[in-house]
Scaffold this motif. Structure first.
Motif, PDB file in Angstrom:
ATOM      1  N   PRO A   1       0.823  -1.221   0.000  1.00 36.19           N
ATOM      2  CA  PRO A   1       0.000   0.000   0.000  1.00 36.19           C
ATOM      3  C   PRO A   1       0.852   1.264   0.000  1.00 36.19           C
ATOM      4  CG  PRO A   1       0.020  -0.974   2.177  1.00 36.19           C
ATOM      5  CD  PRO A   1       0.795  -1.907   1.297  1.00 36.19           C
ATOM      6  N   LEU A   2       1.343   1.635  -1.156  1.00 36.06           N
ATOM      7  CA  LEU A   2       2.202   2.814  -1.293  1.00 36.06           C
ATOM      8  C   LEU A   2       1.501   3.864  -2.143  1.00 36.06           C
ATOM      9  CD1 LEU A   2       5.583   1.007  -2.013  1.00 36.06           C
ATOM     10  CD2 LEU A   2       4.943   2.161   0.108  1.00 36.06           C
ATOM     11  N   ASP A   3       1.523   5.092  -1.672  1.00 33.90           N
ATOM     12  CA  ASP A   3       0.934   6.209  -2.414  1.00 33.90           C
ATOM     13  C   ASP A   3       1.819   6.525  -3.617  1.00 33.90           C
ATOM     14  OD1 ASP A   3      -0.014   8.641  -3.392  1.00 33.90           O
ATOM     15  OD2 ASP A   3      -0.603   9.339  -1.400  1.00 33.90           O
ATOM     16  N   GLU A   4       1.233   6.490  -4.796  1.00 36.83           N
ATOM     17  CA  GLU A   4       2.015   6.718  -6.008  1.00 36.83           C
ATOM     18  C   GLU A   4       2.599   8.120  -6.095  1.00 36.83           C
ATOM     19  OE1 GLU A   4      -0.963   5.698  -8.783  1.00 36.83           O
ATOM     20  OE2 GLU A   4      -0.666   3.531  -8.560  1.00 36.83           O
ATOM     21  N   GLU A   5       2.101   9.051  -5.277  1.00 35.12           N
ATOM     22  CA  GLU A   5       2.629  10.407  -5.275  1.00 35.12           C
ATOM     23  C   GLU A   5       3.741  10.607  -4.249  1.00 35.12           C
ATOM     24  OE1 GLU A   5       1.717  12.587  -7.474  1.00 35.12           O
ATOM     25  OE2 GLU A   5       0.193  11.243  -8.326  1.00 35.12           O
ATOM     26  N   SER A   6       3.989   9.595  -3.404  1.00 31.10           N
ATOM     27  CA  SER A   6       4.976   9.768  -2.331  1.00 31.10           C
ATOM     28  C   SER A   6       6.361   9.343  -2.791  1.00 31.10           C
ATOM     29  CB  SER A   6       4.569   8.933  -1.110  1.00 31.10           C
ATOM     30  OG  SER A   6       4.751   7.554  -1.396  1.00 31.10           O
ATOM     31  N   PRO A   7       7.414   9.921  -2.193  1.00 33.64           N
ATOM     32  CA  PRO A   7       8.780   9.510  -2.532  1.00 33.64           C
ATOM     33  C   PRO A   7       9.028   8.027  -2.265  1.00 33.64           C
ATOM     34  CG  PRO A   7       8.796  11.556  -1.288  1.00 33.64           C
ATOM     35  CD  PRO A   7       7.390  11.036  -1.245  1.00 33.64           C
ATOM     36  N   ALA A   8       8.369   7.476  -1.235  1.00 33.62           N
ATOM     37  CA  ALA A   8       8.595   6.074  -0.886  1.00 33.62           C
ATOM     38  C   ALA A   8       8.184   5.118  -2.004  1.00 33.62           C
ATOM     39  CB  ALA A   8       7.824   5.731   0.386  1.00 33.62           C
ATOM     40  N   PHE A   9       7.296   5.575  -2.858  1.00 38.06           N
ATOM     41  CA  PHE A   9       6.789   4.709  -3.923  1.00 38.06           C
ATOM     42  C   PHE A   9       7.907   4.238  -4.846  1.00 38.06           C
ATOM     43  CE2 PHE A   9       4.820   3.902  -8.068  1.00 38.06           C
ATOM     44  CZ  PHE A   9       3.835   3.010  -7.705  1.00 38.06           C
ATOM     45  N   VAL A  10       8.891   5.104  -5.093  1.00 34.89           N
ATOM     46  CA  VAL A  10       9.942   4.761  -6.055  1.00 34.89           C
ATOM     47  C   VAL A  10      11.298   4.553  -5.394  1.00 34.89           C
ATOM     48  CG1 VAL A  10       8.843   5.831  -8.054  1.00 34.89           C
ATOM     49  CG2 VAL A  10      10.208   7.238  -6.511  1.00 34.89           C
ATOM     50  N   GLU A  11      11.322   4.395  -4.080  1.00 36.90           N
ATOM     51  CA  GLU A  11      12.597   4.142  -3.405  1.00 36.90           C
ATOM     52  C   GLU A  11      13.058   2.721  -3.686  1.00 36.90           C
ATOM     53  OE1 GLU A  11      12.063   4.990   0.710  1.00 36.90           O
ATOM     54  OE2 GLU A  11      12.124   7.172   0.443  1.00 36.90           O
ATOM     55  N   ARG A  12      14.356   2.560  -3.841  1.00 36.23           N
ATOM     56  CA  ARG A  12      14.932   1.244  -4.095  1.00 36.23           C
ATOM     57  C   ARG A  12      15.744   0.787  -2.897  1.00 36.23           C
ATOM     58  NH1 ARG A  12      15.752  -0.296  -9.470  1.00 36.23           N
ATOM     59  NH2 ARG A  12      16.487  -2.240  -8.556  1.00 36.23           N
ATOM     60  N   HIS A  13      15.534  -0.432  -2.486  1.00 33.78           N
ATOM     61  CA  HIS A  13      16.402  -1.053  -1.496  1.00 33.78           C
ATOM     62  C   HIS A  13      16.382  -2.551  -1.749  1.00 33.78           C
ATOM     63  CE1 HIS A  13      12.818  -2.326   0.751  1.00 33.78           C
ATOM     64  NE2 HIS A  13      12.359  -1.101   0.539  1.00 33.78           N
ATOM     65  N   GLU A  14      17.298  -3.277  -1.169  1.00 33.10           N
ATOM     66  CA  GLU A  14      17.412  -4.708  -1.439  1.00 33.10           C
ATOM     67  C   GLU A  14      16.131  -5.448  -1.077  1.00 33.10           C
ATOM     68  OE1 GLU A  14      20.707  -7.220  -0.431  1.00 33.10           O
ATOM     69  OE2 GLU A  14      22.064  -5.504  -0.605  1.00 33.10           O
ATOM     70  N   GLU A  15      15.758  -6.377  -1.950  1.00 32.19           N
ATOM     71  CA  GLU A  15      14.608  -7.251  -1.729  1.00 32.19           C
ATOM     72  C   GLU A  15      13.277  -6.508  -1.649  1.00 32.19           C
ATOM     73  OE1 GLU A  15      14.943 -10.580  -1.982  1.00 32.19           O
ATOM     74  OE2 GLU A  15      16.991 -10.027  -2.448  1.00 32.19           O
ATOM     75  N   ASP A  16      13.183  -5.312  -2.234  1.00 34.42           N
ATOM     76  CA  ASP A  16      11.875  -4.681  -2.301  1.00 34.42           C
ATOM     77  C   ASP A  16      11.175  -5.155  -3.579  1.00 34.42           C
ATOM     78  OD1 ASP A  16      12.903  -3.290  -4.431  1.00 34.42           O
ATOM     79  OD2 ASP A  16      12.783  -1.316  -3.496  1.00 34.42           O
ATOM     80  N   HIS A  17       9.979  -4.647  -3.821  1.00 33.50           N
ATOM     81  CA  HIS A  17       9.194  -5.149  -4.945  1.00 33.50           C
ATOM     82  C   HIS A  17       9.740  -4.725  -6.302  1.00 33.50           C
ATOM     83  CE1 HIS A  17       7.573  -1.319  -3.532  1.00 33.50           C
ATOM     84  NE2 HIS A  17       7.324  -1.056  -4.790  1.00 33.50           N
ATOM     85  N   TRP A  18      10.707  -3.798  -6.344  1.00 39.60           N
ATOM     86  CA  TRP A  18      11.315  -3.428  -7.611  1.00 39.60           C
ATOM     87  C   TRP A  18      12.547  -4.284  -7.914  1.00 39.60           C
ATOM     88  CZ3 TRP A  18       7.601  -0.956  -9.533  1.00 39.60           C
ATOM     89  CH2 TRP A  18       6.942   0.088  -8.881  1.00 39.60           C
ATOM     90  N   SER A  19      13.110  -4.913  -6.895  1.00 36.62           N
ATOM     91  CA  SER A  19      14.418  -5.552  -7.047  1.00 36.62           C
ATOM     92  C   SER A  19      14.384  -7.072  -7.005  1.00 36.62           C
ATOM     93  CB  SER A  19      15.360  -5.053  -5.936  1.00 36.62           C
ATOM     94  OG  SER A  19      15.436  -3.641  -5.926  1.00 36.62           O
TER      95      SER A  19
END
Length: 572
Positions: free
Chosen positions: A253-271
């Motif tokens: 549940p991440l707000d698409e307008e928030s900075p947290a939405f596009v943050e990268r860290h190990e083992e997150d949903h982007w990585s």
């Protein structure tokens, strides 16, 4: 004077409709986006003059271009019985209903079926009914259409959804397990990230869950990203009651307008890896464009620049054709970004009326539970053969049987990939030679495995006799049953059964000791290693058929089986 001109114009329109209706034609009840896109494609193909459009109100900006292209136009309420007197059901080979309301669409479909039967029309017709809410599909068929079924009147009633077609089109061109054979060769869990919470996203999740069944039992994790992710996950579970038995849903549940939405860290949903796809699929095209830019600029730019970007980024763009072309141009930076759901590609005659998977699905349905014949071939160019296959399809006992055959047809490419094979269209190739070549390739791939397991053609014939004994209540034996799943052949049998299980779970079925289709209960809805009952063990013959008959299905549908390497060479 004005009244005279209007009368003259109306007379011309009536004449145009009568002229079109005197030959095989199709009628579009309602001019929504799907119908407009279909007509645009048909106009480009020179077939616009084979359509009649029924629209409730005059709308010159939308209707005049159709009239100029030769399409017949009737400005009339589709639910007014008087309209049917102006239609020729004998020459109507297809109809599509898109009135913008599921209830009205179903009502008109029932009235059309009743009129078709009242006039004793015997020519086949394909009737397509748009249902936005796919939960209405079974109710519509079981309660409204099947009670009116009459084999003398071959009406093939099918429901469809624009979003469903778009979801199918994505995974037809970009396999859910990825474009390489990496995952079919190991048991790694894999991931799919979905950005969207609307109808398209829901259909994509269901389509992925239905298809993603690999020989090594790779678990699929679907990550739902957005501010409404948890509510979306709950909605998916209501719509597809057994989805948690098939895939693992992870709401973020991440707000698409928030900075947290596009943050990268190990083992997150982007990585997470492997992740064949990140799919941007809001029902709002503008939202998808914005998210695609954010993904590129703030999440994946570095990997894109280095050429190390692993997931394929698929972006739903419905009408922005110039942006489609720009993204799909495969420039260096955008190499892993692709568009899908383009109306002009999805809303074609082949997709909408012929339904891409129906040809193979009909063949599966037609030959179900018959004795094994490795050279069985149904020539669809022969009118008598086509009529027999269509007759059984039209007379199917339930919508469920059709959907089940379609689901099996869509899984063929995964089975082929597991064997190092693929398919490609074979134009103007003799069908008998096509089958011989297809059969040779598949049999060579399975020869060692079938020798190890002892499942040769002679055993399959004996198996069929044992199955017939079980049907008639005679004593029977189980010729063979896999227990170790060491060979690719055994693993494919297991994958086919798990695919069948998944299809039923997503449709709301559950396991019960005794099968009762009215209650959506089935004794076979459990893993193969739990099949201790001899009568259940016999049924894996159907799973074996799903593998061994692939050359036959593909040859009849006009496909050649080739090696994966040969397909890649042809593509390049």
């Amino acid at each position: 004077m004005l009244a005279g001109l209007l009368f003259f114009k109306k007379s011309l329109e009536e004449f145009a409709v009568r002229r079109i209706s005197s030959a095989p034609h199709r009628v579009l009840f309602g001019l929504g986006e799907t119908a407009e896109a279909l007509l645009a494609n048909e106009r480009a193909a020179g077939r616009a003059g084979r359509y009649v459009v029924v629209e409730k109100e005059e709308a010159p900006a939308r209707l005049e271009p159709l009239r100029r292209a030769g399409t017949g136009v009737l400005v009339h309420d589709a639910l007014d019985e008087g309209l049917f007197d102006r239609l020729d059901f004998e020459q109507m080979e297809g109809a599509m209903i898109t009135l913008g309301d599921d209830r009205l669409n179903m009502e008109l479909a029932v009235r059309l079926v009743e009129r078709y039967q009242k006039e004793d029309v015997r020519t086949p017709i394909k009737l397509l009914v748009h249902l936005r809410d796919r939960r209405l599909e079974s109710l519509f068929h079981e309660s409204f259409i099947l009670p009116r079924f009459d084999p003398r009147h071959p009406i093939d009633v099918a429901t469809f959804s624009w979003y469903d077609e778009a979801a199918e089109s994505l995974f037809d061109t970009a396999p859910v397990e990825g474009e390489t054979a990496r995952l079919v060769e190991n048991g790694d869990p894999f991931h799919l990230t979905v950005l969207g919470t609307g109808e398209l996203a829901a259909n994509l999740v269901a389509e992925a869950a239905e298809r993603a069944h690999l020989p090594e039992q790779n678990p699929l994790h679907i990550h739902l990203v957005g501010r409404e992710a948890e509510r979306f996950a709950a909605r998916l579970r209501r719509r597809y009651p057994g989805i948690d038995r098939v895939v693992t849903l992870h709401p973020h549940p991440l707000d698409e307008e928030s900075p947290a939405f596009v943050e990268r860290h190990e083992e997150d949903h982007w990585s997470l890896s492997p992740m064949p796809h990140v799919v941007v699929c809001h029902d709002d095209e503008n939202a998808n464009v914005k998210l695609a830019i954010d993904l590129f600029d703030r999440v994946y730019r570095a990997e894109a620049a280095d050429g190390t970007l692993e997931p394929r980024i698929d972006v739903a763009l419905f009408h922005t054709y110039s942006l489609h072309d720009q993204i799909d141009a495969d420039g260096e930076m955008y190499d892993r970004f692709h568009s899908f759901a383009r109306a002009a590609r999805v809303c074609t005659y082949e997709n909408i009326f012929e339904e891409r998977h129906d040809t193979i699905a009909k063949l599966i349905h037609y030959g179900y539970a018959e004795e094994y014949d490795p050279m069985a071939l149904h020539d669809l160019s022969d009118p008598d053969t086509r009529e027999k296959i269509d007759a059984k399809w039209y007379g199917s006992a339930s919508l469920h049987d059709k959907l089940s055959s379609r689901a099996q047809a869509k899984h063929i490419d995964i089975k082929l990939k597991a064997l190092g094979l693929a398919r490609r269209p074979a134009v103007d190739f003799p069908i008998e030679e096509l089958l011989a070549d297809n059969r040779k390739l598949l049999d060579e791939k399975l020869a060692t495995d079938r020798q190890k397991t002892g499942v040769d053609d002679a055993l399959l014939h004996r198996w069929y006799e044992e199955l017939r004994k079980s049907w008639s209540g005679e004593p029977f034996e189980v010729p063979w049953f896999p227990t170790r799943f060491e060979t690719t052949f055994e693993k494919l049998i297991r994958a086919e059964h798990e695919r069948w299980n998944a299809f039923h779970y997503l449709q709301g079925w559950r396991h019960a000791p005794k099968t009762d289709k009215r209650k959506k209960e089935h004794a076979c809805l459990k893993p193969l290693h739990e099949f201790v009952e001899p009568e259940l063990q016999l049924t894996i013959l159907y799973d074996i058929y799903a593998i061994l008959y692939i050359p036959n299905y593909l040859a009849a549908a006009g496909y050649a089986v080739v090696s994966l390497e040969e397909k890649e060479e042809k593509k390049s």
